[in-house]
Structures are given as C-alpha cells and as structure tokens.
Design an enzyme around this catalytic site. Structure first.
Site, PDB file in Angstrom:
ATOM      1  N   ALA A  69      44.140  33.379  64.549  1.00 40.19           N
ATOM      2  CA  ALA A  69      45.130  34.443  64.703  1.00 40.19           C
ATOM      3  C   ALA A  69      45.194  35.300  63.448  1.00 40.19           C
ATOM      4  CB  ALA A  69      46.502  33.842  64.997  1.00 40.19           C
TER       5      ALA A  69
ATOM      6  N   ARG B 112      45.067  47.824  67.856  1.00 36.93           N
ATOM      7  CA  ARG B 112      45.316  48.551  69.108  1.00 36.93           C
ATOM      8  C   ARG B 112      46.715  48.315  69.677  1.00 36.93           C
ATOM      9  NH1 ARG B 112      40.099  46.864  72.298  1.00 36.93           N
ATOM     10  NH2 ARG B 112      40.051  45.294  70.666  1.00 36.93           N
TER      11      ARG B 112
ATOM     12  N   LYS C  39      49.857  41.054  66.010  1.00 35.29           N
ATOM     13  CA  LYS C  39      49.628  41.075  67.469  1.00 35.29           C
ATOM     14  C   LYS C  39      50.123  39.831  68.190  1.00 35.29           C
ATOM     15  CE  LYS C  39      45.309  40.596  69.200  1.00 35.29           C
ATOM     16  NZ  LYS C  39      43.984  41.041  69.669  1.00 35.29           N
TER      17      LYS C  39
ATOM     18  N   GLN D   5      43.021  33.133  56.192  1.00 36.86           N
ATOM     19  CA  GLN D   5      41.648  33.629  56.109  1.00 36.86           C
ATOM     20  C   GLN D   5      41.762  34.974  55.380  1.00 36.86           C
ATOM     21  OE1 GLN D   5      39.906  35.196  59.643  1.00 36.86           O
ATOM     22  NE2 GLN D   5      37.803  34.793  59.000  1.00 36.86           N
TER      23      GLN D   5
ATOM     24  N   ARG E  67      76.398  36.681  78.692  1.00 40.71           N
ATOM     25  CA  ARG E  67      75.802  36.710  77.355  1.00 40.71           C
ATOM     26  C   ARG E  67      75.808  35.314  76.734  1.00 40.71           C
ATOM     27  NH1 ARG E  67      79.192  40.829  74.438  1.00 40.71           N
ATOM     28  NH2 ARG E  67      77.907  40.113  72.708  1.00 40.71           N
TER      29      ARG E  67
ATOM     30  N   TYR F 219      86.190  41.672  80.946  1.00 43.18           N
ATOM     31  CA  TYR F 219      85.483  41.125  79.795  1.00 43.18           C
ATOM     32  C   TYR F 219      86.161  39.840  79.350  1.00 43.18           C
ATOM     33  CZ  TYR F 219      83.786  40.311  75.111  1.00 43.18           C
ATOM     34  OH  TYR F 219      83.247  39.711  73.997  1.00 43.18           O
TER      35      TYR F 219
ATOM     36  N   ASN G 288      92.663  32.513  88.096  1.00 38.34           N
ATOM     37  CA  ASN G 288      92.212  33.736  88.742  1.00 38.34           C
ATOM     38  C   ASN G 288      92.447  34.900  87.788  1.00 38.34           C
ATOM     39  OD1 ASN G 288      92.062  36.116  90.382  1.00 38.34           O
ATOM     40  ND2 ASN G 288      92.210  34.776  92.160  1.00 38.34           N
TER      41      ASN G 288
ATOM     42  N   SER H  26      95.999  42.213  87.305  1.00 36.42           N
ATOM     43  CA  SER H  26      94.967  43.196  86.996  1.00 36.42           C
ATOM     44  C   SER H  26      95.325  44.064  85.802  1.00 36.42           C
ATOM     45  CB  SER H  26      94.753  44.110  88.204  1.00 36.42           C
ATOM     46  OG  SER H  26      94.244  43.347  89.264  1.00 36.42           O
TER      47      SER H  26
HETATM   48  C1  UD1 Z   1      34.842  36.547  71.058  1.00 38.62           C
HETATM   49  C2  UD1 Z   1      33.563  35.749  71.269  1.00 38.62           C
HETATM   50  C3  UD1 Z   1      32.925  36.190  72.594  1.00 38.62           C
HETATM   51  C4  UD1 Z   1      33.898  36.002  73.731  1.00 38.62           C
HETATM   52  C5  UD1 Z   1      35.193  36.731  73.433  1.00 38.62           C
HETATM   53  C6  UD1 Z   1      36.232  36.381  74.462  1.00 38.62           C
HETATM   54  C7  UD1 Z   1      32.669  35.230  69.060  1.00 38.62           C
HETATM   55  C8  UD1 Z   1      31.641  35.573  68.055  1.00 38.62           C
HETATM   56  N1  UD1 Z   1      32.666  35.967  70.167  1.00 38.62           N
HETATM   57  O1  UD1 Z   1      34.455  37.900  70.884  1.00 38.62           O
HETATM   58  O2  UD1 Z   1      31.758  35.426  72.842  1.00 38.62           O
HETATM   59  O3  UD1 Z   1      33.344  36.463  74.950  1.00 38.62           O
HETATM   60  O4  UD1 Z   1      35.709  36.359  72.159  1.00 38.62           O
HETATM   61  O5  UD1 Z   1      37.370  37.156  74.302  1.00 38.62           O
HETATM   62  O6  UD1 Z   1      33.422  34.298  68.879  1.00 38.62           O
HETATM   63  N2  UD1 Z   1      39.426  36.166  64.421  1.00 38.62           N
HETATM   64  C9  UD1 Z   1      39.872  35.730  63.195  1.00 38.62           C
HETATM   65  N3  UD1 Z   1      39.101  35.953  62.099  1.00 38.62           N
HETATM   66  C10 UD1 Z   1      37.911  36.582  62.159  1.00 38.62           C
HETATM   67  C11 UD1 Z   1      37.457  37.035  63.406  1.00 38.62           C
HETATM   68  C12 UD1 Z   1      38.229  36.792  64.526  1.00 38.62           C
HETATM   69  O7  UD1 Z   1      40.951  35.138  63.098  1.00 38.62           O
HETATM   70  O8  UD1 Z   1      37.282  36.739  61.116  1.00 38.62           O
HETATM   71  C13 UD1 Z   1      40.264  35.918  65.604  1.00 38.62           C
HETATM   72  C14 UD1 Z   1      40.789  37.214  66.180  1.00 38.62           C
HETATM   73  O9  UD1 Z   1      42.064  37.504  65.660  1.00 38.62           O
HETATM   74  C15 UD1 Z   1      40.854  36.897  67.670  1.00 38.62           C
HETATM   75  C16 UD1 Z   1      39.733  35.886  67.886  1.00 38.62           C
HETATM   76  O10 UD1 Z   1      39.436  35.354  66.612  1.00 38.62           O
HETATM   77  O11 UD1 Z   1      42.053  36.255  68.037  1.00 38.62           O
HETATM   78  C17 UD1 Z   1      38.497  36.499  68.521  1.00 38.62           C
HETATM   79  O12 UD1 Z   1      37.944  37.466  67.699  1.00 38.62           O
HETATM   80  P1  UD1 Z   1      37.378  38.841  68.243  1.00 38.62           P
HETATM   81  O13 UD1 Z   1      36.851  39.610  67.107  1.00 38.62           O
HETATM   82  O14 UD1 Z   1      38.352  39.469  69.150  1.00 38.62           O
HETATM   83  O15 UD1 Z   1      36.132  38.293  69.098  1.00 38.62           O
HETATM   84  P2  UD1 Z   1      35.417  39.062  70.282  1.00 38.62           P
HETATM   85  O16 UD1 Z   1      34.504  40.087  69.725  1.00 38.62           O
HETATM   86  O17 UD1 Z   1      36.387  39.457  71.320  1.00 38.62           O
END
Ligand code: UD1
Ligand code: CA
Length: 455
Positions: free
Chosen positions: A12, A18, A25, A78, A319, A352, A363, A391
């Site tokens: 993540a 996007r 995200k 990372q 609520r 309320y 009531n 009321s």
């Molecule tokens: C990846 C797969 C692809 C698969 C697709 C499905 C790889 C190389 N490719 O591609 O085969 O069909 O998912 O949706 O694995 N992320 C990190 N650090 C990084 C890179 C990615 O945390 O350095 C996380 C992203 O936030 C994301 C996930 O890994 O949640 C996937 O990365 P993304 O770059 O979206 O991979 P895809 O190109 O979609």
C-alpha cells in the site's frame, strides 16, 4: 491448513494520483471502512496470523489509521517505489521470521474474498512453492498474463513485456499470490529490473521458481474479487458490488428489502430476521437492529441500537447513541441523539430528543424539543414511564419529568415535574368576544385612508 502459520504482506505504498485526493488511496472507504481494512479482514479470515503493511505515501496518516483497523499489523516504509517485489522486500524483517505461508496482497483490491486466498494457501499445503491468484477480466489490457504449460504456471508476463501471442491470453494475474515462506526471500532477492518499466516485478518470482524446478500453480477467482481501485469511479463500482453482495446476504438472512438497490449498509451493520426495510434507507456505521423491526422509507441512522419489533420513520434520523428498546416507535421527521427510548415509548412526529431518556410507554407529542445545549455544555432530560408530553413543548435541560406526569401543550418546562403531576409552562388563554370584528373594521379604514392619500 489451520496449523500453518501465515503472514499477509499488504502492499500500500502507492500514491494513487488518479484519486486526486489529499488522503492516501487505500484509506478511501467502501461501506464506511478503508479499502485496505477490507483487505486486512480478508487476510485474517483466510487465516493470516501476521500482518505486514508496506506503506510509503502518507506514511504517518497510514500508520495512524492502521492502529484502528489493524492494531497488530507491523508497518514497513518503502522509501522509493521500485516495484512490487521491492515493496514486498520492505517487509523482509517480518518475512524472515519464518512463516509457513506468505500471502502477498494489494491494499487497493478491497473485494478480494477469503475463499480465494484460502484456496491459494491450500495449494502451498499441497506442496506448491507459489500459488498465483488468476482471473479472467472482460478486458485483459494492462494486466500481467499467466503463461501456463501442462497445468503448471511458468511465467507471468507484464502487458508491456508481452509478445503479440502472449497478449492474446485471457487468464490474468489478479495481483495476489501465496508464496511458501521458506522460499520467499531467496526468490525475491533474485528478481532484477530489466524490463519495460525498469521495476522489480514480484511476478518475476514465478519464472525464477519454475526454472529451478519448484511447483508453481495458478488458482482462479471471479473478476469482482480482483477489482483494483485507481480512481473514484472504480471506488463507486466497488461500493456497488459490495452493497449488492450485502443486500443479498441480508435478504437470504431473513430481512425484507422492498427496493434493495436503494438501501445502503455499512461494513458493520447488524440486522435481525423479519425486519422490513422500506426504500431509501441509510445504515451508517455502528447500527444494530434486532428482529422484527420496520424501518420506513428515507430513514438515516448511525451508531444506533434498535430492539425487537421497533418502528422507525419514515424520515427518521437516528444519531450516535440512539437506543430504542423493544416496541419503541420513532416516527416521521424525528431526530434522536444519545438517548434511550424505552420499551413501547412513542416519539412520533417532528421531535428532537437528545441527551435524554424517554421512559417506557411515554408519549412524546409532535414538535417536542429537548433543549439540551446552552452553547457550551450538554444537559440531560429524564422523562419518566408513561409521561405524556403535550405537543410543541420545550423541555429545558437539565430537567426531570416524573412518571405518568402530564405536560400541557406548548409548554416551556424549566423546572422538574414530580410523578403524576400536571405542568403548564405557558401563559393562560384570554378570549375577548367581538374584539376580532372590531379589529378588522379598524384595520380596513386605516388601509382605505392610506390609499386615498396616495391618489
Ligand atoms: C500488478 C501486477 C500485474 C497484475 C496487476 C493486477 C506486478 C509487477 N504486476 O500490476 O501482473 O495483473 O497488478 O492489478 O506485480 N506497490 C507498492 N510499491 C511499489 C509498487 C507497487 O507498494 O513499488 C503497490 C501499489 O500501491 C499497488 C500494488 O502494489 O497497490 C500494485 O502495483 P501497481 O503498480 O498498481 O501494479 P500493476 O502495474 O497494476
Ligand atoms: Ca494496479
């Protein structure tokens, strides 16, 4: 399989540009729960005993959120986004603890179900070194293709690195895979970055493992389970799928939804059998409903507990802290907050009730307001059993209304009322016979004189 230990590594670190959001995200919600928390739930349901969350963008915010939805998760930052294999290796310390199974998952794939993960783990238990979760999307563009030979998976090719022939393959990588813990680090350490994107691809461990004679297989899951979220349109799509699943589950569990597509649940909604939910109802976070309730149309509730056979709405707003005991009724255009409506009590119209108790069988007349706030502090209103509030009364808290007492309509009650008393909090009515007619004549002559003067 249950005796095998399992670490779920959830990737993540991505920015999710996007989404056009200041928030990471994977913290955007589906059914009121961050999407990454749905992934955590699925991992736990599939038997993950350890959780490693790889974060990058918005690390502080992610850590804080993780304390809520996955307090036991270890987080790993990372620093640079060099690819999915590089991301998994950020959690090296956790992986090296020696788990039997490593489940690699993406934080932005919230509809993944535990069954698909468990099926992949089963393949490891059966002797595979890697089990990749595959799916057949309606349009495979952009996904890695699963290249099989004789029932074995030999490689995953990213779209950009595919030959024309490989590009015609419809069986794709959902992104998630189970890797035998004893092979995981050795395989990951051998991944290079000589490919179209210059990234360290997790998917490369398939080819590496299969070339060294290890068994690599693919399992298959439904398209919906593999749905990755990149923008808010996809977020809404995932929400719709989640809601459709939940509605069906509610109906099969004995709940009548007259127009299911208009009823919204939260991830934690609990709703008992023989409850009838009319169209356009919103269940926010923390709603629990016992059996036999009727929720009329256009009601909205959050943090609410509803007992057996209660009736709510139409157009009720419940609520946080609203607690309806059995057979209580909260009717149209009523708002209840931090208050208990005890057994059989009725709050029927335009009212309320906040920071209060409404005793059993009481009531509450139309337009009653508990005046609970002076701009600084909140105060409590206690209404006894069987009380009758006429009321359009204002009950100015703190105030106690005795059991079986009677409050005259239109009262402003500022002092507590004992049991069985009758309280008026308004001026007495005065009636002057003939005075209305006299008034009309006077006003008419004034208006006529004005008109004449203007001519
Ligand atoms: C990846 C797969 C692809 C698969 C697709 C499905 C790889 C190389 N490719 O591609 O085969 O069909 O998912 O949706 O694995 N992320 C990190 N650090 C990084 C890179 C990615 O945390 O350095 C996380 C992203 O936030 C994301 C996930 O890994 O949640 C996937 O990365 P993304 O770059 O979206 O991979 P895809 O190109 O979609
Ligand atoms: Ca992706």
């Amino acid at each position: 399989m249950s005796q095998r230990s399992c670490l779920s590594v959830i990737l993540a670190a991505g920015e999710g540009t996007r989404m056009k959001s200041a928030m990471p995200k994977v913290l955007h919600s589906i059914a009121g729960l961050p999407m990454v928390a749905h992934v955590v739930k699925a991992a736990e349901a599939a038997g993950a005993t350890g959780l490693a969350l790889v974060i990058g963008h918005g690390a502080e915010e992610m850590r804080k959120a993780a304390q809520k939805f996955a307090p036991k998760a270890e987080t790993f930052v990372q620093e640079e986004r060099l690819g999915t294999a590089h991301a998994v290796l950020a959690a090296r310390e956790a992986i090296s603890k020696g788990y039997d199974d490593i489940l690699v998952m993406f934080g932005d794939t919230p509809l993944i179900d535990a069954a698909a993960l468990a099926a992949a783990r089963q393949k490891l238990a059966d002797g595979a070194a890697i089990a990749v979760i595959g799916f057949r999307p309606p349009n495979p563009t952009g996904y890695g293709r699963l290249i099989e030979e004789g029932g074995r998976l030999v490689a995953i090719r990213e779209e950009k690195d595919c030959s024309a022939a490989e590009r015609t393959i419809g069986f794709c990588n959902a992104g998630m895979m189970a890797v035998a813990g004893r092979h995981a680090l050795a395989l990951l350490d051998r991944v290079g970055n000589r490919n179209a994107k210059g990234e360290y691809y997790l998917t490369d461990i398939v080819e590496i493992a299969s070339a060294t004679g290890l068994t690599v297989v693919a399992t298959e899951t439904g398209f919906e389970s593999a749905l990755g979220i990149n923008n808010r349109a996809e977020l809404a799509e995932a929400e719709a799928i989640w809601q459709a699943r939940r509605r069906r589950e509610a109906m099969l569990g004995g709940v009548t939804l007259i127009a299911p597509e208009t009823v919204y649940f939260s991830h934690d909604t609990e709703i008992g059998a023989d409850t009838i939910v009319e169209p356009n109802v919103w269940f926010g976070l923390g709603v629990k409903i016992a059996a036999g309730a009727t929720i009329h149309a256009f009601s909205h509730m959050t943090g609410t507990t509803i007992g057996e056979n209660c009736e709510v709405g139409p157009f009720a707003r419940l609520r946080p802290g609203a607690h309806l005991r059995k057979k209580a009724k909260v009717g149209n255009f009523c708002e209840v907050k931090q208050a208990t409506v005890e057994e059989g009590a009725k709050v029927n119209h335009l009212t309320y009730v906040g920071d209060a108790r409404v005793g059993a069988g009481a009531n509450i007349g139309a337009g009653t307001i508990t005046c609970n706030y002076d701009g600084y502090s909140k105060f409590f209103t206690d209404i006894g059993e069987g009380a009758f509030i006429g009321s359009n009364s204002s009950l100015v808290a703190p105030v106690t209304i005795g059991s079986r007492s009677y409050i005259a309509s239109g009262s402003v009650i500022t002092e507590s009322v004992p049991d069985d008393a009758l309280a008026f909090g308004r001026a007495r009515q005065k009636t002057l016979p003939g005075k209305g007619k006299e008034l009309r004549e006077r006003f008419a002559s004034v208006a006529a004189a004005k008109k004449k003067a203007a001519e």
